[in-house]
Motif scaffolding. Sequence first.
Motif, PDB file in Angstrom:
ATOM      1  N   GLY A  90     -10.058   1.236  17.992  1.00 39.42           N
ATOM      2  CA  GLY A  90     -10.006   1.511  16.452  1.00 39.42           C
ATOM      3  C   GLY A  90      -9.132   1.654  16.157  1.00 39.42           C
ATOM      4  O   GLY A  90      -8.242   0.374  15.191  1.00 39.42           O
ATOM      5  N   LEU A  91      -8.503   3.500  16.668  1.00 35.20           N
ATOM      6  CA  LEU A  91      -7.435   4.076  15.539  1.00 35.20           C
ATOM      7  C   LEU A  91      -6.166   2.792  15.594  1.00 35.20           C
ATOM      8  O   LEU A  91      -5.463   3.366  15.249  1.00 35.20           O
ATOM      9  CB  LEU A  91      -7.768   5.222  15.699  1.00 35.20           C
ATOM     10  N   LEU A  92      -6.326   2.515  16.946  1.00 33.97           N
ATOM     11  CA  LEU A  92      -4.701   2.012  17.594  1.00 33.97           C
ATOM     12  C   LEU A  92      -4.562   0.263  17.352  1.00 33.97           C
ATOM     13  O   LEU A  92      -3.360   0.352  17.472  1.00 33.97           O
ATOM     14  CB  LEU A  92      -4.847   2.221  19.062  1.00 33.97           C
ATOM     15  N   LEU A  93      -5.857   0.018  16.784  1.00 35.26           N
ATOM     16  CA  LEU A  93      -5.402  -1.424  16.005  1.00 35.26           C
ATOM     17  C   LEU A  93      -4.885  -1.210  14.812  1.00 35.26           C
ATOM     18  O   LEU A  93      -4.932  -0.293  13.723  1.00 35.26           O
ATOM     19  CB  LEU A  93      -7.236  -1.990  15.553  1.00 35.26           C
ATOM     20  N   PRO A  94      -4.320  -2.703  14.996  1.00 34.93           N
ATOM     21  CA  PRO A  94      -2.849  -2.123  13.378  1.00 34.93           C
ATOM     22  C   PRO A  94      -4.142  -2.388  12.584  1.00 34.93           C
ATOM     23  O   PRO A  94      -5.031  -3.289  11.777  1.00 34.93           O
ATOM     24  CB  PRO A  94      -2.157  -4.137  13.751  1.00 34.93           C
ATOM     25  N   ALA A  95      -2.905  -2.465  10.925  1.00 34.19           N
ATOM     26  CA  ALA A  95      -4.099  -1.794  10.049  1.00 34.19           C
ATOM     27  C   ALA A  95      -3.342  -2.422   8.870  1.00 34.19           C
ATOM     28  O   ALA A  95      -2.349  -2.729   9.030  1.00 34.19           O
ATOM     29  CB  ALA A  95      -4.559  -0.633   9.635  1.00 34.19           C
ATOM     30  N   PRO A  96      -4.108  -3.129   8.066  1.00 36.30           N
ATOM     31  CA  PRO A  96      -3.419  -4.137   6.726  1.00 36.30           C
ATOM     32  C   PRO A  96      -3.141  -3.293   5.378  1.00 36.30           C
ATOM     33  O   PRO A  96      -3.192  -3.338   4.406  1.00 36.30           O
ATOM     34  CB  PRO A  96      -3.802  -5.257   6.502  1.00 36.30           C
ATOM     35  N   TYR A  97      -1.684  -2.295   5.682  1.00 35.00           N
ATOM     36  CA  TYR A  97      -1.873  -1.543   4.891  1.00 35.00           C
ATOM     37  C   TYR A  97       0.308  -1.648   4.919  1.00 35.00           C
ATOM     38  O   TYR A  97       0.015  -1.188   6.007  1.00 35.00           O
ATOM     39  CB  TYR A  97      -2.486   0.233   5.133  1.00 35.00           C
ATOM     40  N   ARG A 137       2.602  13.429   0.033  1.00 35.12           N
ATOM     41  CA  ARG A 137       3.700  13.560  -0.160  1.00 35.12           C
ATOM     42  C   ARG A 137       3.919  11.940   0.665  1.00 35.12           C
ATOM     43  O   ARG A 137       4.790  11.469   0.509  1.00 35.12           O
ATOM     44  CB  ARG A 137       4.976  14.143   0.687  1.00 35.12           C
ATOM     45  N   GLN A 138       2.801  11.494   1.035  1.00 35.35           N
ATOM     46  CA  GLN A 138       2.236  10.058   1.057  1.00 35.35           C
ATOM     47  C   GLN A 138       1.381   8.597   0.241  1.00 35.35           C
ATOM     48  O   GLN A 138       0.866   9.940  -0.619  1.00 35.35           O
ATOM     49  CB  GLN A 138       2.446   9.950   2.921  1.00 35.35           C
ATOM     50  N   THR A 139       2.241   7.768   0.261  1.00 37.53           N
ATOM     51  CA  THR A 139       1.184   6.719  -0.625  1.00 37.53           C
ATOM     52  C   THR A 139       1.094   5.680   0.614  1.00 37.53           C
ATOM     53  O   THR A 139       1.204   4.968   1.541  1.00 37.53           O
ATOM     54  CB  THR A 139       1.714   6.387  -2.138  1.00 37.53           C
ATOM     55  N   VAL A 140      -0.672   5.490   0.415  1.00 38.73           N
ATOM     56  CA  VAL A 140      -0.979   3.737   1.263  1.00 38.73           C
ATOM     57  C   VAL A 140      -1.651   3.061   0.133  1.00 38.73           C
ATOM     58  O   VAL A 140      -1.571   2.918  -1.149  1.00 38.73           O
ATOM     59  CB  VAL A 140      -2.755   4.750   2.199  1.00 38.73           C
ATOM     60  N   ALA A 141      -1.161   1.640   0.307  1.00 36.34           N
ATOM     61  CA  ALA A 141      -0.894   0.332  -0.346  1.00 36.34           C
ATOM     62  C   ALA A 141      -1.755  -0.474   0.666  1.00 36.34           C
ATOM     63  O   ALA A 141      -1.140  -0.466   1.646  1.00 36.34           O
ATOM     64  CB  ALA A 141      -0.358   0.138  -1.701  1.00 36.34           C
ATOM     65  N   PRO A 142      -3.117  -1.610   0.221  1.00 35.66           N
ATOM     66  CA  PRO A 142      -2.750  -2.042   0.935  1.00 35.66           C
ATOM     67  C   PRO A 142      -1.693  -3.806   1.236  1.00 35.66           C
ATOM     68  O   PRO A 142      -0.673  -2.865   0.115  1.00 35.66           O
ATOM     69  CB  PRO A 142      -3.870  -2.757   0.005  1.00 35.66           C
ATOM     70  N   GLU A 143      -1.086  -4.096   2.087  1.00 41.97           N
ATOM     71  CA  GLU A 143      -0.334  -5.202   2.587  1.00 41.97           C
ATOM     72  C   GLU A 143       0.039  -6.224   1.401  1.00 41.97           C
ATOM     73  O   GLU A 143       0.973  -5.797   0.985  1.00 41.97           O
ATOM     74  CB  GLU A 143      -0.297  -5.126   3.525  1.00 41.97           C
ATOM     75  N   GLU A 144      -1.523  -6.366   1.047  1.00 43.59           N
ATOM     76  CA  GLU A 144      -0.932  -7.775  -0.075  1.00 43.59           C
ATOM     77  C   GLU A 144      -0.453  -7.015  -1.187  1.00 43.59           C
ATOM     78  O   GLU A 144       0.594  -8.275  -2.058  1.00 43.59           O
ATOM     79  CB  GLU A 144      -2.242  -8.547  -0.113  1.00 43.59           C
ATOM     80  N   LEU A 145      -0.931  -6.214  -1.814  1.00 47.56           N
ATOM     81  CA  LEU A 145      -0.128  -6.105  -3.616  1.00 47.56           C
ATOM     82  C   LEU A 145       1.530  -5.273  -2.739  1.00 47.56           C
ATOM     83  O   LEU A 145       2.083  -5.015  -4.371  1.00 47.56           O
ATOM     84  CB  LEU A 145      -0.495  -4.099  -3.622  1.00 47.56           C
ATOM     85  N   VAL A 146       1.406  -5.222  -1.900  1.00 45.46           N
ATOM     86  CA  VAL A 146       3.434  -5.898  -1.742  1.00 45.46           C
ATOM     87  C   VAL A 146       3.877  -6.877  -1.277  1.00 45.46           C
ATOM     88  O   VAL A 146       5.953  -6.572  -1.304  1.00 45.46           O
ATOM     89  CB  VAL A 146       3.259  -3.520  -0.686  1.00 45.46           C
ATOM     90  N   TYR A 147       3.654  -7.039  -0.163  1.00 47.87           N
ATOM     91  CA  TYR A 147       3.982  -7.953   0.466  1.00 47.87           C
ATOM     92  C   TYR A 147       3.763  -9.581   0.072  1.00 47.87           C
ATOM     93  O   TYR A 147       2.332  -9.476   0.208  1.00 47.87           O
ATOM     94  CB  TYR A 147       4.497  -8.351   1.999  1.00 47.87           C
ATOM     95  N   PRO A 148       4.081 -10.383  -0.008  1.00 44.73           N
ATOM     96  CA  PRO A 148       3.285 -11.939  -0.483  1.00 44.73           C
ATOM     97  C   PRO A 148       2.437 -12.142   0.760  1.00 44.73           C
ATOM     98  O   PRO A 148       3.108 -12.116   2.083  1.00 44.73           O
ATOM     99  CB  PRO A 148       4.579 -12.980  -0.688  1.00 44.73           C
ATOM    100  N   PRO A 149       1.493 -13.472   1.101  1.00 47.58           N
ATOM    101  CA  PRO A 149       0.970 -13.759   1.979  1.00 47.58           C
ATOM    102  C   PRO A 149       2.115 -14.772   2.812  1.00 47.58           C
ATOM    103  O   PRO A 149       2.977 -15.830   1.727  1.00 47.58           O
ATOM    104  CB  PRO A 149      -0.238 -15.075   1.130  1.00 47.58           C
TER     105      PRO A 149
END
Length: 367
Positions: free
Chosen positions: A43-50, A113-125
């Motif tokens: 599960g930790l190795l799966l791609p994450a939408p962030y 020192r790092q920031t995490v954001a959901p992918e949909e807030l950064v890139y259009p669908p």
Amino acid sequence: MIEPTQTAAGGQQPPAVPNPPKNRRRPVMMAAGIVGAGLGLAGLLLPAPYVIETPGPSFNTIGAVDSRTLIEIPGEKTYPTSGNLDLTTVYMSGGPRNPVRLFEVAAAWLDPRQTVAPEELVYPPGVTGEEIQNQNAEAMTSSQETSVAAALAHLGVKFDQRMTVVGFADNAAAEGLLKMDDVVATVNGKPITGIEVLRAELNAGHGKPVELGVVRDGKRLDVEVTPKANDDGEFQLGVLLGTDFDFPYDVKIQLDNVGGPSAGLMFALGIVDKLTPGEMTGGKHFAGTGTIDAEGKVGPIGGIVQKMDGARDQGATVFLAPAGNCGEVAGHVPDGMQVVKVENLDGAVKAVERIGSGSTAGLPSCG
């Protein structure tokens, strides 16, 4: 000996069956643990939408990168510079180009020192990695052009610019009246020297029709358009305008593998420093970020916390931050760094000159 137990009805139950010996349970429990650990690791190795933002490198706009002068103005008189006017960057991990794994996201959440954001807030669908790369390259090219325009305007150097129709918004006021590639030259008889001239005239009329002087296929014609108000009460034509510049100087900005529009302010400062006598920085180490338009207005950007951290790592003591980012800056200023709030190129130049001359008091900050 195992004693029988009484039932609720007063009868007897058969003798209880003893538990299996511990040495038979242990392999079963170990196997279950191994399977569970394996599933957790998978599960930790799966791609994450962030998307993860981390501090990136800085580049001195009045210096050199890989033995190449970052800003060159061939054929024009330039002046010696000193110190640093660093543009700052952020490493972006995640999204369509380079997905991140869940364990990377978990580690980033624990790193201040790092920031995490959901992918949909950064890139259009639905956007692809190639589209993102192309957009970033186009934004960098545009920021270089507007930085030259802003710098020359600050110095009082005249240049020509043309506003060209490159697209239409939905239900555009000018749809059917203007066409793609039309050059919008005047509004109510006033030459459009920049987008601000057009905006001011549209809003001054409060929705009244305006007369546009348009060049189409080399021919001049007048077009009357009634602008529409947007949700903010500003009047618009509903067209997307691109700007073509004709500069008297050939300004070369040589920086590879960096995209986006956020270097505009620092490019403009570097150009101004090179074209004016004296060493604007006084030998001090400045860094900063911000978009810039042809009129010199500085706009907010993303990843400013990481940019400040990266700049401090590389020795910057003063950071120029867009006024629109002040809410993110407060409480995150690295130790030993002064943050100066800037709204336009004129203010940024004055701030650098003051600090370069040894005066740091009274400058606007982000709190």
